[in-house]
Design a protein around this motif. Structure first.
Motif, PDB file in Angstrom:
ATOM      1  N   ARG A   3      -0.791 -29.340  36.833  1.00 48.07           N
ATOM      2  CA  ARG A   3      -0.496 -28.962  35.423  1.00 48.07           C
ATOM      3  C   ARG A   3      -1.962 -27.855  34.985  1.00 48.07           C
ATOM      4  N   ARG A   4      -1.586 -26.684  34.560  1.00 51.45           N
ATOM      5  CA  ARG A   4      -2.783 -25.645  34.480  1.00 51.45           C
ATOM      6  C   ARG A   4      -3.503 -26.213  33.260  1.00 51.45           C
ATOM      7  N   ASP A   5      -4.821 -25.933  33.497  1.00 55.29           N
ATOM      8  CA  ASP A   5      -5.735 -26.190  32.211  1.00 55.29           C
ATOM      9  C   ASP A   5      -5.719 -25.190  31.154  1.00 55.29           C
ATOM     10  N   LEU A 170       3.971 -25.895  25.019  1.00 57.61           N
ATOM     11  CA  LEU A 170       2.648 -25.207  25.282  1.00 57.61           C
ATOM     12  C   LEU A 170       2.613 -25.000  26.894  1.00 57.61           C
ATOM     13  N   ASP A 171       3.009 -26.052  27.913  1.00 56.42           N
ATOM     14  CA  ASP A 171       2.676 -26.258  29.224  1.00 56.42           C
ATOM     15  C   ASP A 171       3.700 -26.918  29.821  1.00 56.42           C
ATOM     16  N   THR A 172       3.667 -26.698  31.147  1.00 57.08           N
ATOM     17  CA  THR A 172       4.446 -27.394  31.905  1.00 57.08           C
ATOM     18  C   THR A 172       3.968 -28.270  33.259  1.00 57.08           C
ATOM     19  N   SER A 173       4.315 -29.069  33.686  1.00 48.83           N
ATOM     20  CA  SER A 173       4.026 -29.776  35.043  1.00 48.83           C
ATOM     21  C   SER A 173       4.814 -29.513  36.009  1.00 48.83           C
ATOM     22  N   THR A 174       4.473 -28.415  37.120  1.00 47.86           N
ATOM     23  CA  THR A 174       5.287 -28.001  37.982  1.00 47.86           C
ATOM     24  C   THR A 174       4.793 -28.482  39.321  1.00 47.86           C
ATOM     25  N   LYS A 175       5.668 -28.820  40.185  1.00 50.56           N
ATOM     26  CA  LYS A 175       5.411 -29.287  41.494  1.00 50.56           C
ATOM     27  C   LYS A 175       6.589 -28.998  42.705  1.00 50.56           C
ATOM     28  N   ASN A 176       6.183 -28.658  43.566  1.00 47.96           N
ATOM     29  CA  ASN A 176       7.311 -28.084  44.556  1.00 47.96           C
ATOM     30  C   ASN A 176       8.373 -27.323  44.062  1.00 47.96           C
ATOM     31  N   ASN A 177       7.640 -26.150  43.176  1.00 45.27           N
ATOM     32  CA  ASN A 177       8.558 -25.357  42.456  1.00 45.27           C
ATOM     33  C   ASN A 177       9.678 -25.945  41.515  1.00 45.27           C
ATOM     34  N   LYS A 178       9.473 -27.143  40.922  1.00 45.77           N
ATOM     35  CA  LYS A 178      10.471 -27.791  40.062  1.00 45.77           C
ATOM     36  C   LYS A 178       9.520 -28.241  39.152  1.00 45.77           C
ATOM     37  N   ILE A 179      10.023 -28.167  37.633  1.00 45.27           N
ATOM     38  CA  ILE A 179       9.355 -28.878  36.477  1.00 45.27           C
ATOM     39  C   ILE A 179       9.698 -30.110  36.381  1.00 45.27           C
ATOM     40  N   THR A 189       3.698 -33.045  12.610  1.00 43.26           N
ATOM     41  CA  THR A 189       3.130 -34.627  12.897  1.00 43.26           C
ATOM     42  C   THR A 189       2.018 -34.972  13.567  1.00 43.26           C
ATOM     43  N   GLU A 190       1.225 -33.593  13.822  1.00 48.34           N
ATOM     44  CA  GLU A 190      -0.035 -33.316  14.479  1.00 48.34           C
ATOM     45  C   GLU A 190       0.365 -34.219  15.943  1.00 48.34           C
ATOM     46  N   THR A 191       1.480 -34.255  16.449  1.00 50.11           N
ATOM     47  CA  THR A 191       1.583 -35.030  17.612  1.00 50.11           C
ATOM     48  C   THR A 191       2.223 -34.012  18.934  1.00 50.11           C
ATOM     49  N   TYR A 192       1.224 -34.558  20.035  1.00 47.84           N
ATOM     50  CA  TYR A 192       1.766 -34.032  21.507  1.00 47.84           C
ATOM     51  C   TYR A 192       2.835 -34.955  21.993  1.00 47.84           C
ATOM     52  N   TYR A 193       3.540 -34.177  22.581  1.00 49.69           N
ATOM     53  CA  TYR A 193       5.011 -34.687  23.073  1.00 49.69           C
ATOM     54  C   TYR A 193       4.948 -34.268  24.606  1.00 49.69           C
ATOM     55  N   THR A 194       5.049 -35.293  25.501  1.00 49.21           N
ATOM     56  CA  THR A 194       5.505 -35.014  26.780  1.00 49.21           C
ATOM     57  C   THR A 194       6.908 -35.479  27.143  1.00 49.21           C
ATOM     58  N   ILE A 195       7.736 -34.213  27.445  1.00 53.74           N
ATOM     59  CA  ILE A 195       8.855 -34.250  27.474  1.00 53.74           C
ATOM     60  C   ILE A 195       9.673 -34.122  28.910  1.00 53.74           C
ATOM     61  N   GLU A 196       9.955 -35.065  29.351  1.00 52.82           N
ATOM     62  CA  GLU A 196      10.394 -35.183  30.905  1.00 52.82           C
ATOM     63  C   GLU A 196      12.042 -34.549  30.831  1.00 52.82           C
ATOM     64  N   GLY A 197      12.269 -33.970  31.951  1.00 53.55           N
ATOM     65  CA  GLY A 197      13.741 -33.454  32.075  1.00 53.55           C
ATOM     66  C   GLY A 197      14.047 -33.193  33.446  1.00 53.55           C
ATOM     67  N   LYS A 198      15.249 -33.097  33.587  1.00 53.52           N
ATOM     68  CA  LYS A 198      15.948 -32.575  35.072  1.00 53.52           C
ATOM     69  C   LYS A 198      16.366 -31.264  35.123  1.00 53.52           C
ATOM     70  N   MET A 199      16.922 -30.682  33.932  1.00 51.88           N
ATOM     71  CA  MET A 199      17.036 -28.971  33.972  1.00 51.88           C
ATOM     72  C   MET A 199      16.218 -28.586  32.857  1.00 51.88           C
ATOM     73  N   PHE A 200      15.745 -27.911  32.738  1.00 54.30           N
ATOM     74  CA  PHE A 200      14.917 -26.678  31.757  1.00 54.30           C
ATOM     75  C   PHE A 200      15.517 -25.469  31.342  1.00 54.30           C
ATOM     76  N   CYS A 201      15.728 -25.223  30.235  1.00 55.48           N
ATOM     77  CA  CYS A 201      16.219 -23.852  29.677  1.00 55.48           C
ATOM     78  C   CYS A 201      15.369 -23.302  28.862  1.00 55.48           C
ATOM     79  N   ASN A 414      14.399 -25.490  38.698  1.00 57.44           N
ATOM     80  CA  ASN A 414      15.073 -26.079  37.893  1.00 57.44           C
ATOM     81  C   ASN A 414      15.173 -25.616  36.375  1.00 57.44           C
ATOM     82  N   LEU A 415      15.121 -24.034  36.468  1.00 53.95           N
ATOM     83  CA  LEU A 415      14.861 -23.453  35.267  1.00 53.95           C
ATOM     84  C   LEU A 415      15.889 -22.352  34.964  1.00 53.95           C
TER      85      LEU A 415
END
Length: 643
Positions: A3-5, A170-179, A189-201, A414-415
């Motif tokens: 994940r990028r800084d 804001l950002d993505t976690s990308t590994k082996n060319n997949k998000i 809500t002043e909340t950070y969400y980490t949202i996992e998925g299989k396909m991203f659009c 997967n994008l």
């Protein structure tokens, strides 16, 4: 790739600082947000419990399909994905849905309406049409704020679909060319969400999420030689089509003076084409500013200038003395959030170009279509008065195809994307950026997402291994693909030994199973009754099991149905549910020689109707078509039956 800084970047450091996040200490060694780091300065005393503490403002959720951006493209993508059964989330950084078409910006949901031939309109069907019909049913007053709520109801009632507003990806976690997941910030809500998925659009237009994944993209104008485009500049440059603010006025019935704000920028009428100001009711799309390098970085500066230019135009209208008809007219609404036409264009396995569109190249992987003219706005906008505000380069003889290979990333597996950020040239974008065309692209990728997940394919795999499965599903769901008839071998209606109609005014009942669900040019692909209370009977020599019926009615695809900022533009369209649309009907099946009603529909609002009922072995299915929303006859384009 780790994940990028992300917080080292200026724009996001601002977000982080606003909630007391230390850029240096916000993440652990695995790139995750440290729970305490998010509230290092928080000093909360909860009087109900009598305790001090730190509020929890980080959540992790998982979905199959993650759609970022809730303009028309994103809405159609998310709804399509949810309807396939995929657990889907739609993420939008604004408080309302609709993007450029929302009440915040008020771009008309235009589509194919500029063709050269006599059939100038070839309106889009599918999800985008459903939205437009519902709007006229629930919003006959043509209110943009009410339109927001029609759209909100349409999306939030969809099974399998969650909606997150005021949420910026804001950002993505990308590994082996997949998000694997994306990081979002929900401001309310002043909340950070980490949202996992299989396909991203990414349907967000600017495409920050896709850019953070490492997806390849380009900006600016290609030179003529790269794609042999006659409308491209001789040499490539960085210019991008601009953003606009709009306004709406009302007649007060008495003279009203106008006092411009201090940020007004005077309108230099002597340098402008006199035809720019043609009316006072709504406008002016040419109050526009582009950029020759980075239009995203320039957004806030341009926004401030655009508001000044809009008030400068209105000051000229009201106070120059050249427009005496404006005495009673006042500003009723002025946009504060400019609508952007172009920024990032993400690279797919194919880059659609002007030449291909003009030559109507036929693509084996076609999944959508367009036909708005090449409408390339002058990138300098109002600051370049020597040029026309837009170059209407050319119109099309017929609609062109959009290939699926332009709707997914060439390097992130997967994008996918839909809208104005797809894989097209700058010149091609001047046509494909139109709202309803974006909606068709959105429905295509939303439908593709579930196919990819179920088969463990990347979008590229789908394109190469079984694009027909995507095309057939889109056709079934009432998306028109030019020159690509449906050929669903499971459709039992095609296997009927006879199709008999009680009356026929035009067309033929046999056309209900020919795989083309609209008239094409002068070629008829419908059956139309003589009067109401008509029947269509499907019979088989041997008994078949039936549990689903789908039909496509008539909404007059040669007539516009969009909402306008200026109601005077409605003269050639119906501001209600299309009168041709089938309203009431029943379905009967023959069991042991007796007819049994298995489904009943009243007050239908959709061209495509899908019905399910208990599986029944039968040799006959009868449609009893009772009424329309106003037309004297009943027209159908397709009937499908499934076991």
């Amino acid at each position: 790739m780790k994940r990028r800084d992300f917080f080292k970047k200026t724009t996001l450091a601002t977000v982080a600082t606003g909630v007391g996040v230390s850029s240096a200490s916000a993440k652990d060694k695995n790139g995750n947000i440290k729970e305490q780091a998010k509230r290092v300065k928080d000093n909360w005393y909860q009087v109900g419990e009598g305790k001090k503490g730190v509020p929890s403002r980080h959540k992790k959720v998982s979905y199959e399909v993650v759609v970022v951006g809730a303009g028309i493209a994103g809405i159609c993508a998310a709804v399509a994905a949810a309807r396939t059964g995929a657990k889907t989330v739609l993420i939008n950084d604004r408080p309302v849905l609709g993007g450029n078409a929302s009440s915040e910006i008020r771009v008309t949901v235009n589509g194919v309406m500029h063709l050269k031939n006599k059939h100038k309109i070839e309106r889009e069907t599918g999800i985008v049409e459903e939205l437009l019909i519902e709007n006229w049913h629930y919003n006959p007053q043509e209110s943009y704020p009410v339109w927001d709520h029609v759209v909100y109801d349409f999306v939030t009632r969809e099974k399998n679909l969650d909606v997150m507003l005021n949420t910026q990806a804001l950002d993505t976690s990308t590994k082996n060319n997949k998000i694997s997941d994306i990081l979002c910030w929900q401001s309310t809500t002043e909340t950070y969400y980490t949202i996992e998925g299989k396909m991203f659009c990414d349907c967000s237009g600017d495409g920050l999420m896709a850019a953070q994944s490492g997806a390849e993209y380009r900006t600016g104008r290609e030179g003529k030689s790269e794609f042999n485009e006659s409308f491209a500049p001789d040499k490539a440059d960085g210019w991008q089509m601009g953003a606009s603010v709009m306004m709406i006025t009302k007649d007060m019935g008495r003279p009203v003076k106008y006092f411009p704000p201090k940020f007004m920028i005077p309108y230099e009428a002597d340098k402008m084409n006199k035809r720019r100001i043609k009316h006072f009711k709504e406008g002016y799309w040419w109050v526009e500013l582009g950029s020759d390098y980075d239009i995203i970085a320039d957004y806030e500066e341009n926004r401030h200038k655009l508001l000044g230019y809009m008030h400068g135009v209105w000051d000229h209208v009201k106070n120059s003395g050249e427009y005496p008809g404006s005495e009673n007219i006042v500003l009723d609404w002025v946009g504060s959030f400019p609508g952007r036409r172009e920024s990032r264009r993400f690279m797919g396995d194919h880059i659609l170009s002007q030449t291909e569109m003009q030559n109507n190249k036929q693509f084996e992987d076609a999944v959508a279509y367009g036909g708005w003219s090449f409408d390339e706005h002058c990138p300098g906008g109002i600051e370049n008065p020597s040029e026309p505000p837009s170059y209407f380069h050319a119109r099309f003889d017929e609609v062109y195809q959009v290939p699926f290979r332009s709707l997914y990333s060439k390097n992130i597996e997967n994008l996918m994307f839909a809208g104005r950020n797809v894989s097209v040239t700058h010149v091609a974008l001047s046509s494909t950026r139109i709202q309803a065309t974006c909606g068709l692209m959105g429905q295509a990728i939303g439908t593709a997402a579930k196919l990819c997940i179920d088969n463990k394919w990347s979008p590229r795999d789908l394109a190469n291994k079984n694009i027909a499965s995507l095309q057939e599903q889109l056709l079934r769901d009432d998306v028109y693909i030019p020159k690509r008839p449906a050929n669903d071998k499971n459709n039992l209606a095609k296997k009927a030994s006879s199709i008999i109609a009680s009356s026929t005014r035009s067309g033929d009942s046999q056309l209900l199973v020919n795989g083309i669900s609209r008239d094409v040019g002068d070629v008829v692909h419908h059956w139309e009754s003589e009067g109401k209370n008509a029947e269509v009977l499907f019979e088989w020599e041997k008994s078949v099991s039936i549990s689903q019926l789908e039909l496509k009615g008539d909404t007059n695809l040669r007539r516009n149905m969009m909402m306008h900022k200026n109601p005077d533009k409605n003269a050639k369209q119906v501001t209600a549910v299309p009168p041709e649309l089938l309203k009431d009907f029943t379905v009967e099946v023959r069991v042991n020689g007796q007819w049994k009603e298995v489904a009943k529909v009243e007050d239908n609002l959709t061209r495509l109707v899908k019905l399910s009922f208990d599986a029944t072995n039968t040799t006959g299915v009868k449609l009893k078509l009772k009424d329309t929303w106003g037309a004297d006859n009943i027209r159908l384009y397709e009937v499908r039956l499934y076991s």
